[in-house]
Design a protein around this motif. Structure first.
Motif, PDB file in Angstrom:
ATOM      1  N   GLU A   1      -8.115   3.521  29.133  1.00  0.00           N
ATOM      2  CA  GLU A   1      -7.707   4.348  27.735  1.00  0.00           C
ATOM      3  C   GLU A   1      -8.580   5.547  28.000  1.00  0.00           C
ATOM      4  N   THR A   2      -8.118   6.831  27.477  1.00  0.00           N
ATOM      5  CA  THR A   2      -8.912   7.867  27.303  1.00  0.00           C
ATOM      6  C   THR A   2      -9.620   8.196  26.167  1.00  0.00           C
ATOM      7  N   ARG A   3     -11.028   8.326  26.009  1.00  0.00           N
ATOM      8  CA  ARG A   3     -11.441   7.977  24.669  1.00  0.00           C
ATOM      9  C   ARG A   3     -12.361   9.167  24.380  1.00  0.00           C
ATOM     10  N   ASN A   4     -12.669   9.716  23.011  1.00  0.00           N
ATOM     11  CA  ASN A   4     -13.521  10.783  22.695  1.00  0.00           C
ATOM     12  C   ASN A   4     -14.804  10.256  22.310  1.00  0.00           C
ATOM     13  N   LEU A   5     -15.026   8.907  22.143  1.00  0.00           N
ATOM     14  CA  LEU A   5     -16.208   8.138  21.902  1.00  0.00           C
ATOM     15  C   LEU A   5     -17.375   8.500  22.589  1.00  0.00           C
ATOM     16  N   TYR A   6     -17.059   8.853  24.157  1.00  0.00           N
ATOM     17  CA  TYR A   6     -18.129   8.854  24.932  1.00  0.00           C
ATOM     18  C   TYR A   6     -18.749  10.615  24.720  1.00  0.00           C
ATOM     19  N   ASP A   7     -18.072  11.317  23.937  1.00  0.00           N
ATOM     20  CA  ASP A   7     -18.630  12.702  23.789  1.00  0.00           C
ATOM     21  C   ASP A   7     -20.003  12.466  23.096  1.00  0.00           C
ATOM     22  N   ARG A   8     -20.439  11.521  22.429  1.00  0.00           N
ATOM     23  CA  ARG A   8     -21.752  11.539  21.910  1.00  0.00           C
ATOM     24  C   ARG A   8     -22.845  11.438  22.646  1.00  0.00           C
ATOM     25  N   SER A   9     -22.676  10.998  24.202  1.00  0.00           N
ATOM     26  CA  SER A   9     -23.717  10.720  25.069  1.00  0.00           C
ATOM     27  C   SER A   9     -23.774  11.491  25.976  1.00  0.00           C
ATOM     28  N   SER A  10     -24.963  12.179  26.415  1.00  0.00           N
ATOM     29  CA  SER A  10     -25.373  12.861  27.376  1.00  0.00           C
ATOM     30  C   SER A  10     -25.118  11.964  28.701  1.00  0.00           C
ATOM     31  N   TYR A  11     -25.278  10.951  28.648  1.00  0.00           N
ATOM     32  CA  TYR A  11     -24.906   9.726  29.957  1.00  0.00           C
ATOM     33  C   TYR A  11     -23.630   9.982  30.285  1.00  0.00           C
ATOM     34  N   PHE A  12     -22.587  10.304  29.585  1.00  0.00           N
ATOM     35  CA  PHE A  12     -20.965  10.419  30.284  1.00  0.00           C
ATOM     36  C   PHE A  12     -20.847  12.035  30.115  1.00  0.00           C
ATOM     37  N   ASN A  13     -21.358  12.779  29.507  1.00  0.00           N
ATOM     38  CA  ASN A  13     -20.970  14.101  29.263  1.00  0.00           C
ATOM     39  C   ASN A  13     -21.621  14.945  30.280  1.00  0.00           C
ATOM     40  N   THR A  14     -20.898  15.901  31.182  1.00  0.00           N
ATOM     41  CA  THR A  14     -21.607  16.674  32.121  1.00  0.00           C
ATOM     42  C   THR A  14     -20.994  18.018  31.638  1.00  0.00           C
ATOM     43  N   VAL A  15     -21.631  19.177  32.262  1.00  0.00           N
ATOM     44  CA  VAL A  15     -21.341  20.528  31.925  1.00  0.00           C
ATOM     45  C   VAL A  15     -19.801  20.724  32.501  1.00  0.00           C
ATOM     46  N   SER A  16     -19.395  20.067  33.569  1.00  0.00           N
ATOM     47  CA  SER A  16     -18.188  20.187  34.240  1.00  0.00           C
ATOM     48  C   SER A  16     -17.004  19.212  33.674  1.00  0.00           C
ATOM     49  N   LYS A  17     -15.858  19.676  33.119  1.00  0.00           N
ATOM     50  CA  LYS A  17     -14.943  18.957  32.343  1.00  0.00           C
ATOM     51  C   LYS A  17     -14.385  18.085  33.375  1.00  0.00           C
ATOM     52  N   GLU A  18     -14.297  18.536  34.694  1.00  0.00           N
ATOM     53  CA  GLU A  18     -13.582  17.773  35.841  1.00  0.00           C
ATOM     54  C   GLU A  18     -14.554  16.404  36.029  1.00  0.00           C
ATOM     55  N   ASN A  19     -15.908  16.558  35.661  1.00  0.00           N
ATOM     56  CA  ASN A  19     -16.505  15.256  35.908  1.00  0.00           C
ATOM     57  C   ASN A  19     -16.996  14.431  34.722  1.00  0.00           C
ATOM     58  N   GLN A  20     -16.389  14.944  33.652  1.00  0.00           N
ATOM     59  CA  GLN A  20     -16.621  14.145  32.158  1.00  0.00           C
ATOM     60  C   GLN A  20     -15.825  12.791  32.527  1.00  0.00           C
ATOM     61  N   ARG A  21     -16.867  11.749  32.126  1.00  0.00           N
ATOM     62  CA  ARG A  21     -16.522  10.369  32.174  1.00  0.00           C
ATOM     63  C   ARG A  21     -15.830   9.974  30.723  1.00  0.00           C
ATOM     64  N   ASN A  22     -14.706   9.779  30.637  1.00  0.00           N
ATOM     65  CA  ASN A  22     -14.049   9.249  29.378  1.00  0.00           C
ATOM     66  C   ASN A  22     -12.896   8.478  29.311  1.00  0.00           C
ATOM     67  N   ILE A  23     -12.492   8.014  30.705  1.00  0.00           N
ATOM     68  CA  ILE A  23     -11.609   7.075  30.797  1.00  0.00           C
ATOM     69  C   ILE A  23     -12.141   5.619  31.153  1.00  0.00           C
ATOM     70  N   HIS A  24     -12.015   4.839  30.135  1.00  0.00           N
ATOM     71  CA  HIS A  24     -12.616   3.073  30.160  1.00  0.00           C
ATOM     72  C   HIS A  24     -11.887   2.533  31.148  1.00  0.00           C
ATOM     73  N   ILE A  25     -12.603   1.713  32.024  1.00  0.00           N
ATOM     74  CA  ILE A  25     -12.121   1.068  33.077  1.00  0.00           C
ATOM     75  C   ILE A  25     -12.264  -0.601  33.060  1.00  0.00           C
ATOM     76  N   GLY A  26     -12.417  -0.896  31.794  1.00  0.00           N
ATOM     77  CA  GLY A  26     -12.756  -2.422  31.538  1.00  0.00           C
ATOM     78  C   GLY A  26     -11.903  -2.502  30.265  1.00  0.00           C
ATOM     79  N   LEU A  27     -12.111  -3.872  29.798  1.00  0.00           N
ATOM     80  CA  LEU A  27     -11.701  -4.582  28.478  1.00  0.00           C
ATOM     81  C   LEU A  27     -12.396  -4.762  27.348  1.00  0.00           C
TER      82      LEU A  27
END
Length: 227
Positions: free
Chosen positions: A72-98
């Protein structure tokens, strides 16, 4: 292939990772993707607002546990610099667990017989918090299960190599204060190659890496009989 072998070997109806007193008939799917407009109605950066949203959803549907989120692609991770990067290509926002959403202190169970592979308290904002990884083997195939967002006490008295039995209580769910600042839930992930990681493994990936993680994880819904 491990996925096919695993699914042929197990009986999904009998596998639980959350207290088995919560019947699967009391589970309900939930959409936490960026496409859910309900998530625009509250502050998604607030764990207490999330907890209210989840609790209200369960109450209105007369269920005890909400689940979902694999790929699932989520906006939830936008709040954290741990997932956010300057590059959109490297932004981690696809959840790979349940994710399985239910109250803090609910018991967490081992999905399969195995041993403790590793454990750690991952304390980055938005991270797993206390995390346990188990190693399992079916015939000649090894694989791993990860349990994230646990209570601090869950890491006490653990040791690498400690045996666990399927259905054994291995942990309890943590509160927002310790679980990475989320509403209480279990992040459950099935990993084929742990890549020499210890006590941690990515649970969210970028679009660029999605193909790799899709091949290196198994949809937990299939294993838990939730599809």
């Amino acid at each position: 292939m491990l996925t096919e072998k695993l699914l042929k070997t197990i009986q999904p109806a009998s596998i639980n990772v959350i207290d088995s007193s919560i019947k699967k008939s009391d589970y309900i799917p939930i959409d936490l993707s960026k496409n859910n407009n309900d998530l625009l109605q509250f502050d998604v950066s607030s764990s207490s607002a999330w907890e209210k949203y989840i609790n209200d959803y369960l109450k209105s549907n007369q269920k005890e546990l909400a689940y979902g989120g694999y790929l699932e692609t989520r906006n939830l991770y936008d709040r954290s610099s741990y997932f956010n990067t300057v590059s959109k290509e490297n932004q981690r926002n696809i959840h790979i667990g349940l994710d399985l959403w239910c109250p803090a202190n609910t018991n967490v169970l081992a999905a399969f017989n195995g041993v403790v592979h590793s454990f750690n308290n991952n304390t980055n904002f938005g991270d797993y918090g206390p995390t346990i990884i188990l190693k399992h083997q079916i015939d000649n195939f090894s694989f791993y299960t990860l349990y994230g967002h646990l209570s601090i006490n869950s890491l006490e008295k653990l040791a690498k190599g400690k045996e666990v039995k399927q259905g054994e209580v291995i942990a309890q769910l943590g509160t927002a204060e310790v679980n990475g600042d989320y509403a209480p839930h279990l992040h459950f992930q099935i990993i084929i190659d742990i890549e020499e990681k210890e006590g941690d493994y990515p649970g969210v990936c970028s679009l660029k890496d999605l193909d790799f993680y899709t091949k290196n994880t198994i949809d937990p819904k299939l294993v838990l009989g939730l599809d």
